[in-house]
Design a protein around this motif. Structure first.
Motif, short mmCIF file in Angstrom:
data_model
loop_
_atom_site.label_atom_id
_atom_site.label_comp_id
_atom_site.label_asym_id
_atom_site.label_seq_id
_atom_site.Cartn_x
_atom_site.Cartn_y
_atom_site.Cartn_z
N SER A 112 0.69 -1.28 -0.02
CA SER A 112 0.00 0.16 0.09
C SER A 112 0.99 1.16 -0.17
CB SER A 112 -0.81 0.19 1.15
OG SER A 112 -1.86 1.12 1.28
N PHE A 113 0.84 2.08 -1.11
CA PHE A 113 1.54 3.23 -1.21
C PHE A 113 0.87 4.43 -1.00
CE2 PHE A 113 3.18 6.30 -4.62
CZ PHE A 113 4.16 6.87 -3.82
N LEU A 114 1.44 5.47 -0.11
CA LEU A 114 0.56 6.73 -0.10
C LEU A 114 1.14 7.41 -1.00
CD1 LEU A 114 -0.75 8.28 2.23
CD2 LEU A 114 1.41 9.16 3.10
N SER A 115 0.15 7.77 -1.74
CA SER A 115 0.02 8.52 -3.10
C SER A 115 -0.64 9.83 -2.79
CB SER A 115 -0.47 7.62 -4.13
OG SER A 115 -0.19 8.31 -5.42
N LEU A 116 -1.31 10.21 -3.99
CA LEU A 116 -2.05 11.48 -4.08
C LEU A 116 -3.41 11.39 -4.69
CD1 LEU A 116 1.27 14.12 -4.94
CD2 LEU A 116 0.34 13.68 -2.81
N ILE A 117 -4.32 12.20 -4.18
CA ILE A 117 -5.50 12.27 -4.76
C ILE A 117 -5.35 13.10 -6.21
CG2 ILE A 117 -6.18 14.41 -4.06
CD1 ILE A 117 -9.10 13.03 -4.06
N GLY A 118 -5.94 12.26 -7.38
CA GLY A 118 -5.90 12.74 -8.72
C GLY A 118 -4.55 12.65 -9.46
N ILE A 119 -3.55 11.80 -8.81
CA ILE A 119 -2.37 11.38 -9.38
C ILE A 119 -2.43 10.64 -10.82
CG2 ILE A 119 -1.75 9.24 -8.36
CD1 ILE A 119 0.74 12.18 -8.68
N GLU A 120 -3.64 10.08 -10.64
CA GLU A 120 -3.53 9.11 -12.03
C GLU A 120 -3.71 10.01 -13.34
OE1 GLU A 120 -7.89 9.37 -10.35
OE2 GLU A 120 -5.72 9.49 -9.75
N HIS A 121 -4.07 11.35 -13.33
CA HIS A 121 -4.15 12.33 -14.26
C HIS A 121 -3.07 13.28 -14.28
CE1 HIS A 121 -8.39 10.78 -14.59
NE2 HIS A 121 -8.48 11.08 -13.52
N ASN A 122 -2.05 13.03 -13.35
CA ASN A 122 -0.79 14.29 -13.27
C ASN A 122 0.43 13.34 -13.21
OD1 ASN A 122 0.83 16.25 -12.86
ND2 ASN A 122 0.02 16.86 -10.99
N PRO A 123 1.06 13.26 -14.25
CA PRO A 123 2.32 12.50 -14.32
C PRO A 123 3.56 12.96 -13.71
CG PRO A 123 2.11 13.13 -16.55
CD PRO A 123 0.82 13.76 -15.61
N VAL A 124 3.44 14.47 -13.30
CA VAL A 124 4.33 15.28 -12.97
C VAL A 124 5.19 14.95 -11.58
CG1 VAL A 124 5.40 17.56 -12.48
CG2 VAL A 124 3.98 17.09 -14.52
N PRO A 125 4.22 14.87 -10.70
CA PRO A 125 4.81 14.47 -9.13
C PRO A 125 5.37 12.94 -9.12
CG PRO A 125 2.56 15.49 -9.02
CD PRO A 125 2.89 15.26 -10.30
#
Length: 288
Positions: free
Chosen positions: A102-115
């Motif tokens: 389980s990786f702590l990611s970011l909301i909306g990251i699936e649409h934003n390849p920058v971070p």
């Protein structure tokens, strides 16, 4: 089941993940570079094993993964290069017995390849290790943490997002739902959970709530992104890479990516997440 490995276990989210895993009477390996801090936090619990761990030092992997079946990955803020985490993900794949990462990611990251979170998610998925990405909205702890200085000393919030809405979530709620996912790996495999608070508010409302609770006027200054970053670097002295990531995240917020409200927390936990007002009452000392 086997042990649960929690990386970054002394951090905002990791400490709650570990605490709730222990409340579920599961065995946990708490891992990080500051083992003295971890000893102070978890040393008295017989179900907690404390190990030194560093994503950039593969020699620390074996002890951390001993008897482990599920893993929580928290990317250290100073590791801005996604590739810094790849060797550990490879080690999870090679172990052959990991039921869930389980990786702590970011909301909306699936649409934003920058971070960096985007590439880390993709690398985990390609590894074929069962996963459940945790994609929270902005932490309420950002207000009581990195932005508390201006509120405490200048009665001001320095965040460059105009009137954009944010569906703030308490890090404790993130930790609680993540612990449940890790304790029930088969139920959550190959999923991505976008986790938010129950409502989206702007920073003018944040200032209003804080004013009410603190009994003094708190203002939202609404600076430009350029001025905010210049302030973080030259006045606050924040690390340049950290300030750049923060700049990117707030740019996403300005574009509306943080306003989404989901029911994921309630769906999984059967209760509502904390409100910002509840959080502010509980953490009032951060701004006094």
């Amino acid at each position: 089941m086997g042990r649960i490995l929690v990386t970054g276990a002394s951090g905002n989210v990791g400490k709650y993940v570990a605490e709730y895993v222990l409340k579920n009477e599961q065995q946990v390996t708490v891992a990080g570079v500051h083992t003295k801090v971890l000893q102070d936090m978890f040393g008295e619990d017989p179900n907690a094993r404390i190990v030194h761990f560093d994503f950039t030092d593969s020699k620390t992997y074996a002890e951390a993964l001993q008897d482990v079946e599920t893993v929580f990955i928290m990317r250290p803020p100073h590791l801005g290069n996604p590739a810094d985490l790849y060797p550990f993900i490879d080690a999870l794949k090679d172990s052959g017995h990991i039921k869930l990462v389980s990786f702590l990611s970011l909301i909306g990251i699936e649409h934003n390849p920058v971070p960096p979170h985007y590439k880390i998610e993709k690398y985990i998925e390609k590894s074929n290790v069962p996963y459940c990405h945790i994609r929270p909205s902005f932490f309420m702890q950002n207000i009581s943490g990195v932005h508390a200085f201006e509120i405490k000393h200048f009665n001001n919030i320095v965040v460059p997002v105009k009137k954009a809405l944010t569906s703030f979530i308490d890090a404790e709620d993130i930790g609680e739902i993540t612990a449940k996912v890790l304790c029930e790996p088969e139920k959550h495999q190959n999923n991505a959970y976008s986790i938010t608070g129950g409502q989206a508010i702007d920073y003018y409302e944040v200032a209003m709530i804080l004013s009410e609770i603190l009994g003094r006027k708190i203002q939202y200054s609404n600076p430009s992104p350029r001025l905010a970053k210049e302030y973080w670097l030259t006045i606050r002295g924040l690390d340049k890479e950290y300030a750049t990531v923060m700049e990117m995240l707030y740019m996403m917020t300005r574009l509306g990516t943080a306003k989404k409200v989901t029911t994921t927390f309630h769906d999984v936990m059967g209760k509502n997440p904390r409100t910002f007002k509840e959080f502010a009452h509980k953490n009032i000392k951060a701004w006094e």
